[in-house]
Scaffold this motif. Structure first.
Motif, PDB file in Angstrom:
ATOM      1  N   ALA A   1     -30.226  48.761 -39.388  1.00 45.78           N
ATOM      2  CA  ALA A   1     -31.673  48.562 -39.262  1.00 45.78           C
ATOM      3  C   ALA A   1     -32.438  49.790 -39.740  1.00 45.78           C
ATOM      4  CB  ALA A   1     -32.028  48.232 -37.815  1.00 45.78           C
ATOM      5  N   ASP A   2     -31.934  50.987 -39.408  1.00 47.53           N
ATOM      6  CA  ASP A   2     -32.579  52.215 -39.886  1.00 47.53           C
ATOM      7  C   ASP A   2     -32.565  52.264 -41.413  1.00 47.53           C
ATOM      8  OD1 ASP A   2     -33.121  53.026 -37.330  1.00 47.53           O
ATOM      9  OD2 ASP A   2     -31.432  54.432 -37.197  1.00 47.53           O
ATOM     10  N   LEU A   3     -31.418  51.904 -41.998  1.00 48.75           N
ATOM     11  CA  LEU A   3     -31.339  51.885 -43.457  1.00 48.75           C
ATOM     12  C   LEU A   3     -32.294  50.846 -44.039  1.00 48.75           C
ATOM     13  CD1 LEU A   3     -29.961  52.895 -46.073  1.00 48.75           C
ATOM     14  CD2 LEU A   3     -28.375  50.978 -45.822  1.00 48.75           C
ATOM     15  N   GLY A   4     -32.423  49.700 -43.376  1.00 49.48           N
ATOM     16  CA  GLY A   4     -33.348  48.678 -43.843  1.00 49.48           C
ATOM     17  C   GLY A   4     -34.773  49.206 -43.945  1.00 49.48           C
ATOM     18  N   ARG A   5     -35.169  50.015 -42.965  1.00 48.58           N
ATOM     19  CA  ARG A   5     -36.513  50.594 -43.012  1.00 48.58           C
ATOM     20  C   ARG A   5     -36.637  51.584 -44.171  1.00 48.58           C
ATOM     21  NH1 ARG A   5     -35.909  49.662 -37.424  1.00 48.58           N
ATOM     22  NH2 ARG A   5     -34.708  51.575 -37.093  1.00 48.58           N
TER      23      ARG A   5
END
Length: 685
Positions: free
Chosen positions: A383-387
């Motif tokens: 999720a952090d990478l998605g942001r």
């Protein structure tokens, strides 16, 4: 100047982020799809590869098709702004086909037909397999070719392997007839007069076998070429079965680090290259080595079409099939994912979305673990990478401004390994190529990995490590490159055989002899425990001196028009040239007659980069383990600064103005990179 390609799909003009999704494994529980859609949004995932191994779910018995479950998946995707790479399901076929049509099963080199099972256990020459493929692919194309959720076709999955059945034997003979036309030409090219293996009829020619012919190198080389051509032909066949319903949909097939196929052949059949990368991070604490190793392969796959590619598979945590499947340490998921983007990827995708409950990959890493919710470290990393990816959309389509190229040919790779030459214990071709690549990775210099039959004139510097198989036209092309002002670097074991795997006559390095200005008389093989050395005397033209270790192979060369820069230290050839330079026209060609260590390669290429006026991603000295990579759209550069060194590090930027793309704030001149840290910077071009 615009140096940007359009996005792979106008439906999704951002960095793609997603995974292989296998809803057919969860048809017994409809609530799974609902929960997965919720989790995809939380993870910032916008695309899934669907249907890769779904043939049995789509056609549970011959001629009985069930598409309702896939209708529901794709309709649900469309309603939730999730997109799909829709796969043709030919990577594995259903059991009913193997039972009814055993001819679809592959025959191994020992001439024994396989049982049903595994993946790609099918014959690309089989008319039955092609017929069944055409039916299922055609129905998928007709039903979903214009579906709003579908962004493109995912053709099969990791094509690999070979078949030795009677159908393939006949196809091989047809391929040889087209190439050689006469048996006399084939016999000469394969040098079958050795051991009295001359063929008198085409029917006598069969594929290499462990209990038959396996020592005719031209035969082995042509078989590998045939397997690549046959695989590409089947891919072309699959593409034709789905293309017509919507020619605008892009097509890809995911590749892997498979030696048996020439991926340049396969790349010709598709619109965008994609590949599956599974680094062994934290192996022996050598993340630097793993970093430049996979950077090389990212650049190789990008270079197949010299435009952005897709990272179609990676793992968000651990694999389940490596010898030791370690978890990614905190920070490594973001670093390794953005490494792919830095080298030209317009996507980060995983195998897989949700962990399988059973069978061989039930413990392979996934975004959603068996626990089934988002409260896990891996999910938070994704999720952090998605942001982060959502802040980098303008990078999509940006190109890599490479002034340097490394030659890497599959048929040369095969020929080197089949040579039965001076070091049958290991000649380390890939390791040698990547050792030369490392020197550029350390300096933050973009590199293309190209084939010798491609256009080379746009580069300033070409490195050709162990160009053992060197065609006459390749020699002429490299000669012209140097005459026109280019810099060429070659090594030992170059210019030895032609495209037929026949030794060049008249002296090695064959077609490179004029360009390099040397004659290679002999080559000495060293045992693993043996070490020689090369001395560069004070005042030499490279500007650095000392004694450097050399190992494995020592070529004994004579100067013709070249000048010596370094000399052997030991053995009966002590004092003879080991490093040379030849000036030809407006350029120059360097030759390393022995395998030199990383200390030498690093120092050597630092000098060559200055001499050839090669640009770096950052005009600054990078600490050990720190590398930089740049993509550009012609007006803006996107610089990726990455820390593989295993410890926090400081980097001083050059004098240009930089913006951090995640925060939108100016960076200043001094950057701190934590362990596995990565920063993405923007500057004016």
């Amino acid at each position: 100047m615009n140096r940007k390609y359009p996005p792979v799909s106008n439906k999704l003009p951002v960095l793609m982020h997603g995974a292989d999704y296998n809803p057919d494994q969860w048809l017994h529980d409809p609530s799974i799809l609902i929960e997965d859609l919720r989790l995809m949004k939380l993870a910032g995932c916008n695309v899934m590869a669907v249907g890769i191994f779904s043939w049995a779910a789509l056609e549970p018995s011959e001629g009985r098709f069930e598409f309702e479950w896939l209708d529901n998946v794709l309709d649900s995707f469309a309603a939730n702004s999730v997109y799909a790479w829709l796969a043709t399901p030919t990577g594995a076929r259903p059991a009913w086909m193997s039972e009814k049509y055993p001819e679809v099963l592959r025959v191994e080199p020992n001439r024994v037909r396989n049982l049903h099972g595994m993946r790609h256990n099918h014959c690309y020459s089989s008319p039955v397999y092609r017929e069944k493929t055409s039916i299922i692919n055609g129905m998928l194309a007709e039903r979903y070719g214009n579906h709003p959720a579908v962004v493109g076709w995912h053709i099969s999955n990791e094509y690999l392997g070979e078949c030795h059945c009677d159908l393939c034997q006949e196809s091989f003979r047809h391929w040889l007839r087209d190439k050689y036309e006469t048996l006399e030409a084939l016999n000469f090219s394969w040098w079958t007069s050795f051991w009295a293996h001359k063929y008198s009829t085409w029917e006598q020619v069969v594929s290499p076998a462990p209990h038959g012919e396996s020592g005719v190198h031209g035969h082995n080389l042509d078989w590998r070429r045939f397997v690549s051509d046959r695989t590409a032909d089947f891919c072309r066949f699959e593409v034709a079965t789905v293309r017509s319903t919507n020619p605008e949909l892009p097509l890809t097939t995911n590749m892997h680090m498979i030696e048996s196929l020439d991926y340049r052949k396969l790349a010709e059949e598709i619109d965008v290259v994609s590949w599956d990368a599974y680094p062994t991070w934290h192996d022996k604490k050598d993340d630097i080595g793993i970093g430049y190793y996979f950077a090389f392969y990212h650049d190789l796959f990008r270079s197949l079409k010299r435009k952005p590619f897709l990272l179609m598979e990676s793992t968000p945590s651990a694999t389940n099939w490596q010898s030791v499947s370690k978890l990614k340490r905190p920070g490594m998921h973001k670093l390794s994912s953005l490494q792919a983007v830095a080298h030209g990827a317009d996507s980060v995708q995983y195998f897989q979305w949700r962990k399988s409950r059973g069978s061989s990959e039930k413990f392979h890493g996934a975004v959603v673990d068996h626990v089934g919710h988002e409260n896990t470290r891996v999910f938070r990393d994704v999720a952090d990478l998605g942001r982060t990816l959502s802040s980098l959309s303008e990078v999509v389509g940006a190109t890599t401004p490479s002034e340097t190229a490394i030659l890497f040919d599959w048929d040369n790779r095969w020929a080197v390994k089949d040579a039965q030459g001076p070091r049958n214990s290991g000649i380390h071709y890939e390791e040698t190529v990547i050792a030369h690549y490392r020197a550029f990775w350390e300096q933050g210099i973009p590199v293309d990995i190209v084939g010798s039959q491609e256009a080379l004139s746009s580069y300033k510097l070409i490195i050709a490590p162990m160009l053992y198989l060197c065609r006459e036209e390749t020699g002429q092309k490299l000669e012209s490159f140097v005459e026109n002002g280019g810099t060429l670097v070659t090594t030992y074991w170059s210019g030895v055989v032609d495209e037929r795997d026949l030794c060049h006559l008249g002296g090695f390095p064959g077609p490179l002899r004029k360009t390099l200005g040397i004659w290679a008389e002999e080559i000495d093989a060293l045992h693993d425990h043996e070490v020689n050395g090369v001395v560069l005397p004070d005042g030499n033209a490279l500007g650095f001196a000392g004694i450097f270790e050399s190992r494995e192979l020592c070529e004994i060369i004579h100067l013709e028009t070249a000048e010596a820069l370094g000399y052997y230290v030991d053995d009966f050839y002590a004092g003879q040239p080991a490093l040379t330079v030849n000036k030809l026209g407006r350029g120059r060609a360097y030759h390393m007659a022995t395998r030199l260590d990383n200390e030498f390669l690093s120092a050597f290429y630092r000098q060559i980069v200055v001499e050839a006026d090669i640009s770096r991603a950052l005009d600054t000295e990078l600490p050990e383990g720190i590398t930089a990579q740049v993509r550009t759209d012609g007006s803006s550069d996107y610089v990726f600064l990455m820390n593989f060194g295993g410890k926090p590090c400081s980097v001083e930027l050059d004098e240009r103005t930089y913006i951090d793309m995640e925060t939108g704030e100016p960076t200043g001149k001094h950057l701190e990179l934590p362990v596995y840290g990565v920063r993405v910077l923007k500057r004016a071009n």
